[in-house]
Design a protein around this motif. Structure first.
Motif, mmCIF file in Angstrom:
data_model
loop_
_atom_site.group_PDB
_atom_site.id
_atom_site.type_symbol
_atom_site.label_atom_id
_atom_site.label_comp_id
_atom_site.label_asym_id
_atom_site.label_seq_id
_atom_site.Cartn_x
_atom_site.Cartn_y
_atom_site.Cartn_z
ATOM 1 N N ASP A 1 0.876 -1.119 0.010
ATOM 2 C CA ASP A 1 0.015 0.004 0.052
ATOM 3 C C ASP A 1 0.864 1.313 -0.099
ATOM 4 N N THR A 2 1.922 1.171 0.744
ATOM 5 C CA THR A 2 2.945 2.307 0.717
ATOM 6 C C THR A 2 3.459 2.616 -0.690
ATOM 7 N N LEU A 3 3.978 1.599 -1.265
ATOM 8 C CA LEU A 3 4.573 1.645 -2.760
ATOM 9 C C LEU A 3 3.652 2.111 -3.543
ATOM 10 N N ALA A 4 2.390 1.837 -3.418
ATOM 11 C CA ALA A 4 1.276 2.318 -4.635
ATOM 12 C C ALA A 4 1.124 3.771 -4.165
ATOM 13 N N LEU A 5 1.524 4.337 -2.973
ATOM 14 C CA LEU A 5 1.496 5.721 -2.927
ATOM 15 C C LEU A 5 2.468 6.397 -3.452
ATOM 16 N N LEU A 6 3.614 5.875 -3.656
ATOM 17 C CA LEU A 6 4.986 6.562 -4.055
ATOM 18 C C LEU A 6 5.268 6.232 -5.318
ATOM 19 N N SER A 7 4.726 5.313 -6.088
ATOM 20 C CA SER A 7 5.319 4.655 -7.351
ATOM 21 C C SER A 7 4.613 5.484 -8.586
ATOM 22 N N PRO A 8 3.297 6.128 -8.505
ATOM 23 C CA PRO A 8 2.869 6.763 -9.788
ATOM 24 C C PRO A 8 3.852 7.619 -10.433
ATOM 25 N N LYS A 9 3.674 7.842 -11.744
ATOM 26 C CA LYS A 9 4.861 8.532 -12.518
ATOM 27 C C LYS A 9 4.712 9.878 -12.232
ATOM 28 N N ASN A 10 5.953 10.331 -12.155
ATOM 29 C CA ASN A 10 6.453 11.890 -11.580
ATOM 30 C C ASN A 10 6.093 12.066 -9.902
ATOM 31 N N ALA A 11 5.457 11.125 -9.183
ATOM 32 C CA ALA A 11 5.073 11.353 -7.814
ATOM 33 C C ALA A 11 6.589 11.471 -6.819
ATOM 34 N N PRO A 12 7.583 10.529 -7.010
ATOM 35 C CA PRO A 12 8.754 10.778 -6.392
ATOM 36 C C PRO A 12 9.481 12.269 -6.583
ATOM 37 N N ALA A 13 9.542 12.333 -7.968
ATOM 38 C CA ALA A 13 9.895 13.779 -8.453
ATOM 39 C C ALA A 13 9.403 14.840 -7.591
ATOM 40 N N VAL A 14 8.175 14.805 -7.481
ATOM 41 C CA VAL A 14 7.370 15.673 -6.739
ATOM 42 C C VAL A 14 7.737 15.920 -5.423
ATOM 43 N N LEU A 15 7.662 14.823 -4.859
ATOM 44 C CA LEU A 15 8.054 14.702 -3.377
ATOM 45 C C LEU A 15 9.573 15.135 -3.038
ATOM 46 N N TRP A 16 10.320 14.694 -4.016
ATOM 47 C CA TRP A 16 11.730 15.003 -3.774
ATOM 48 C C TRP A 16 11.835 16.713 -3.871
ATOM 49 N N ALA A 17 11.294 17.151 -4.868
ATOM 50 C CA ALA A 17 11.383 18.756 -5.433
ATOM 51 C C ALA A 17 10.934 19.618 -4.000
ATOM 52 N N LEU A 18 9.851 19.176 -3.501
ATOM 53 C CA LEU A 18 9.156 19.756 -2.217
ATOM 54 C C LEU A 18 10.081 19.591 -1.065
ATOM 55 N N ARG A 19 10.631 18.503 -1.025
ATOM 56 C CA ARG A 19 11.591 18.283 0.180
ATOM 57 C C ARG A 19 12.771 19.052 0.017
#
Length: 291
Positions: free
Chosen positions: A130-148
């Motif tokens: 379930d956690t991986l399903a939150l993090l894996s959509p296309k461009n989602a990691p990049a959005v999270l990294w950019a905001l961090r």
């Protein structure tokens, strides 16, 4: 006129690319369940199937083939009718990643209560998926990294940074998904989006996946006995007990980064967790699964 967000440094961009590739490898449904059902010793297909009895052959066979293709499992004696599968060293090294994903899920994914008022138990493998399903959509990691990295950014700024060769609307799908998941929120100042507390708390997850993707040691060591040898409990029906709304909404400070937060250690038999979540999810706030 707003200045564009600085591009990711080359090393960061390479790191993000490896993390995204790792998520693509781990996120398909049943991949983690299959990995965690396998032990240190080779298992025949039927033995793996017996540990995941709710999976049809049409679901398990493709997953095993993909794990072999990804280098996480190997097939022995392929010329015989009784092929066996076993985890590779690369798969055993996933221990630190799985620990960290499970811990984040325990801290942030809400669970439904049963008739007795207690939270329903959730399999660790399901928490991880379930956690991986939150993090894996296309461009989602990049959005999270950019905001961090930048703290706060508008959608148009994120689009210019992450999807410069596409229309700006391409970035709003992951932004919407991450907002619904409780990982980002609109900034109180109205100047775009920022991470929530749960989004900040993903720092150890990124650290663990990054280390594994780069071939660096993770916790625990590759020879740690991670894998359960007990029959895996069947997951509940979709939407029965896990939501994707997180339970810690607002950031209280800077994101945690210490590697010590990659604990606790994984023990054999820990596939099914009975730990209580932070609080039960009220019926009106339930969010369905993403897949």
């Amino acid at each position: 006129m707003l200045l564009p967000l600085p591009a990711f440094p080359r090393a960061t961009a390479a790191d993000l690319s490896r993390v995204e590739e790792s998520l693509e490898m781990l996120a398909p449904r049943w991949a983690v369940w299959t990995l965690m059902s396998m032990g240190a010793q080779p298992l025949r297909y039927r033995e793996v199937k017996d540990r995941l009895p709710w999976l049809a052959d049409g679901q398990l066979s493709p997953r095993l083939r993909q794990l072999v293709d990804d280098g996480l499992a190997e097939r022995l004696e392929p010329q015989t009718r009784h092929s066996c599968y076993r985890l590779t060293d690369r798969a055993h090294a996933l221990g630190g990643v799985l620990n960290t994903l499970a811990q984040w899920a325990q801290d942030h994914l809400e669970k439904e209560t049963g008739p007795d008022g207690n939270p329903r138990p959730v399999a660790r493998a399901q928490d991880i998926e379930d956690t991986l399903a939150l993090l894996s959509p296309k461009n989602a990691p990049a959005v999270l990294w950019a905001l961090r990295a930048h703290g706060c950014a508008r959608g148009s700024e994120l689009a210019a940074l992450i999807t410069p060769h596409h229309t700006s609307t391409a970035i709003y799908q992951p932004i919407r998904q991450l907002t619904e998941a409780g990982l980002i929120r609109r900034a109180p100042t109205g100047q775009g989006f920022q991470l929530t507390g749960a989004g900040h708390d993903l720092a150890p997850v990124w650290a663990a996946i990054s280390a594994w993707a780069a071939g660096r040691p993770t916790d625990p060591a590759p020879d740690h006995p991670l894998w359960t040898h007990q029959p895996a409990p069947a997951p509940a029906a979709p939407g029965a007990w896990t939501t994707h709304r997180t339970s810690n909404p607002a950031p209280a400070g800077p994101p945690p980064t210490a590697p010590e937060q990659l604990r606790p250690a994984w023990r054999p038999g820990d596939l099914f967790s009975h730990a209580a979540p932070a609080r039960p999810v009220p019926a009106a706030a339930r969010v369905g699964r993403t897949r």
